[in-house]
Design a protein around this motif. Structure first.
Motif, short mmCIF file in Angstrom:
data_model
loop_
_atom_site.label_atom_id
_atom_site.label_comp_id
_atom_site.label_asym_id
_atom_site.label_seq_id
_atom_site.Cartn_x
_atom_site.Cartn_y
_atom_site.Cartn_z
N SER A 1 0.84 -1.19 0.00
CA SER A 1 0.00 0.00 0.00
C SER A 1 0.89 1.25 0.00
O SER A 1 2.08 1.18 0.25
N LEU A 2 0.29 2.37 -0.29
CA LEU A 2 1.03 3.62 -0.37
C LEU A 2 1.13 4.27 1.00
O LEU A 2 0.27 4.06 1.86
N PRO A 3 2.16 5.10 1.22
CA PRO A 3 2.29 5.80 2.50
C PRO A 3 1.02 6.60 2.79
O PRO A 3 0.42 7.18 1.88
N ASN A 4 0.59 6.61 4.03
CA ASN A 4 -0.60 7.33 4.49
C ASN A 4 -1.91 6.75 3.97
O ASN A 4 -2.97 7.32 4.19
N SER A 5 -1.86 5.65 3.26
CA SER A 5 -3.09 5.01 2.79
C SER A 5 -3.76 4.30 3.96
O SER A 5 -3.09 3.63 4.75
N PRO A 6 -5.08 4.40 4.06
CA PRO A 6 -5.78 3.64 5.11
C PRO A 6 -5.97 2.17 4.72
O PRO A 6 -6.49 1.39 5.50
N LEU A 7 -5.54 1.80 3.51
CA LEU A 7 -5.66 0.41 3.05
C LEU A 7 -4.30 -0.25 3.11
O LEU A 7 -3.35 0.21 2.48
N ARG A 8 -4.20 -1.31 3.89
CA ARG A 8 -2.91 -1.97 4.15
C ARG A 8 -3.00 -3.46 3.86
O ARG A 8 -4.08 -4.01 3.74
#
Length: 116
Positions: A1-8
């Motif tokens: 996932s991307l940095p600061n994404s709420p999807l992990r």
């Protein structure tokens, strides 16, 4: 996932369990598969946030998009989208799927293969 994404913890899988989390994690599917899932752990997703998935061929050709907007806050739970052969033909080849939050990428494109 991307940095600061709420999807992990974004993964592809053959199905999901009763907890909505991935079962049978894999990036390779068959032309005879009935569903292909992308699953992520959503953390701190506020009510009214638009979650989506964008499915493409590896060359970037768009196939299908799905989205939903929960009317509740997701503190920490798995979310998923799936594609079926009715959505696009499960033909042998390479593909990607990208998760989005409010129409912005929330994951790198996740590669997967459909094998003959």
């Amino acid at each position: 996932s991307l940095p600061n994404s709420p999807l992990r913890e974004v993964v592809m899988s053959q199905r999901v369990g009763n907890d909505d989390c991935a079962v049978g994690v894999t990036n390779t599917f068959s032309v005879s598969s009935t569903q292909i899932y992308i699953v992520a752990r959503a953390v701190g997703v506020q009510s009214g946030t638009r979650l989506g998935s964008v499915w493409r061929k590896a060359d970037g050709t768009p196939l299908v998009e799905f989205d939903f907007t929960p009317d509740f806050t997701i503190q920490d739970a798995c979310i998923w989208f799936f594609a079926a052969p009715e959505d696009f033909p499960f033909e042998a080849g390479s593909y990607t799927v990208t998760l989005t939050v409010n129409n912005q990428p929330a994951s790198n494109p996740v590669p997967f293969t459909i094998a003959p």
